[in-house]
Scaffold this active site. Structure first.
Site, PDB file in Angstrom:
ATOM      1  CE1 TYR A 180      -1.051   7.890  -6.881  1.00  0.00           C
ATOM      2  CE2 TYR A 180      -2.922   8.180  -8.362  1.00  0.00           C
ATOM      3  CZ  TYR A 180      -2.371   7.618  -7.229  1.00  0.00           C
ATOM      4  OH  TYR A 180      -3.122   6.782  -6.443  1.00  0.00           O
TER       5      TYR A 180
ATOM      6  CB  SER B 164      -3.449  -0.315  -8.909  1.00  0.00           C
ATOM      7  OG  SER B 164      -3.326   0.528 -10.038  1.00  0.00           O
TER       8      SER B 164
ATOM      9  CE  LYS C 167      12.623  -7.291  -6.950  1.00  0.00           C
ATOM     10  NZ  LYS C 167      13.889  -6.958  -7.663  1.00  0.00           N
TER      11      LYS C 167
ATOM     12  CE  LYS D 291      -0.915   4.097  -7.163  1.00  0.00           C
ATOM     13  NZ  LYS D 291      -0.504   3.200  -6.063  1.00  0.00           N
TER      14      LYS D 291
ATOM     15  CG  ASN E   6      -1.570   1.275   1.558  1.00  0.00           C
ATOM     16  OD1 ASN E   6      -2.441   1.717   0.827  1.00  0.00           O
ATOM     17  ND2 ASN E   6      -1.153   1.907   2.651  1.00  0.00           N
TER      18      ASN E   6
END
Length: 280
Positions: free
Chosen positions: A149, A135, A114, A153, A81
């Site tokens: 921005y 997202s 990852k 996303k 987040n």
């Protein structure tokens, strides 16, 4: 040990804070990470984070997961987040400011993803876990004055889609790309606002209109962020969860509008691909 283990980034405010509180209320265990851990002393008094304070560096991410494993033995859900908003025209945002938001919103999330996959696959016994990748509706449709921005996303959606396609089915790992619309969070207060480029200051300019809208509708969003987080929490539990999760009536409409636009453009230009085969 009872309950599931949640690893939550950006837990100081907004969706991250709400998810931390919800998980704890539901009897789960929460590992809440952010750049200023002292604000986690009291979940009722979490401070907002701004700009570079939201950047989780790779070593910090690895250390956070290591602590979670040491304490709880596994991680079941990762809520990625961490991030912030930015307002500025594509032509007007300095390159270093534009690169900074990619470092946090894209690379920060990539590094979390990852490590999440590694833990889900190689540490959890049995293997498995769910990555909730936050997202935005701005990752569905880009708007003026939030181009960089939106670009973070869009990039995040691309890398998350590729990651989901790479996962071995035997690993039992799910990826859910959450695309929330306009909810009442502290996101706008965390935004980096770049002064408008002189060419875009007329009130009839789309970028100028977006800046005005951001002052009102975003700051005073009527949709309940708590209810949104409840929906995120619940969809993470279902076995047949979707890859993409647009959330909010505005996000749903954006998906429909974008899909219709893509199809219309495709139909318009489809004949241009006729006769392009080597043997045609």
């Amino acid at each position: 040990m009872t309950g599931k283990v949640w690893f939550i980034t950006g837990a100081s405010s907004g969706f991250g804070r709400l998810m931390t509180e919800l998980a704890l209320r539901n009897g789960d265990l929460a590992v809440a990470t952010l750049r200023k851990p002292e604000v986690l002393a009291d979940l009722d008094d979490l401070s907002s984070q701004h700009g570079s304070d939201k950047l989780l560096r790779p070593q910090e991410i690895r250390d956070g997961f290591s602590e979670a494993i040491k304490k709880f033995g596994r991680v079941d859900f990762v809520f990625s987040n961490v991030g912030y908003s930015q307002i500025g025209e594509v032509e007007g945002v300095p390159e270093d400011v534009a690169r900074a938001i990619f470092e946090t919103n894209f690379w920060g999330a990539v590094n979390v993803s990852k490590e999440a996959v590694r833990v889900f696959r190689d540490v959890n016994k049995p293997a498995g876990g769910t990555l909730l990748q936050l997202s935005s509706a701005a990752g569905i449709k880009a708007y003026p004055a939030i181009g960089y921005y939106s670009a973070t996303k869009y990039a995040l959606e691309g890398i998350s889609t590729a990651l989901a396609a790479e996962l071995g089915p035997e690993w039992n790992i799910k990826v859910i790309i959450v695309e929330p619309g306009n909810f009442a969070t502290s996101g706008i207060s965390n935004a980096v606002i770049v002064p408008p480029h002189p060419a875009y200051t007329r009130l009839t300019n789309p970028a100028a209109m977006m800046r005005e809208w951001a002052k009102g509708d975003i700051a005073n969003a009527e949709r309940d962020a708590g209810k949104a987080v409840q929906a995120m929490y619940e969809i993470a539990q279902i076995p047949d969860s979707p890859l993409r999760f647009p959330l909010g009536k505005d996000a749903i409409q954006q998906v429909r509008d974008q899909t219709a636009g893509f199809l219309a453009d495709t139909d318009l230009v489809a004949s241009w691909s006729d006769g392009l085969d080597v043997k045609a």
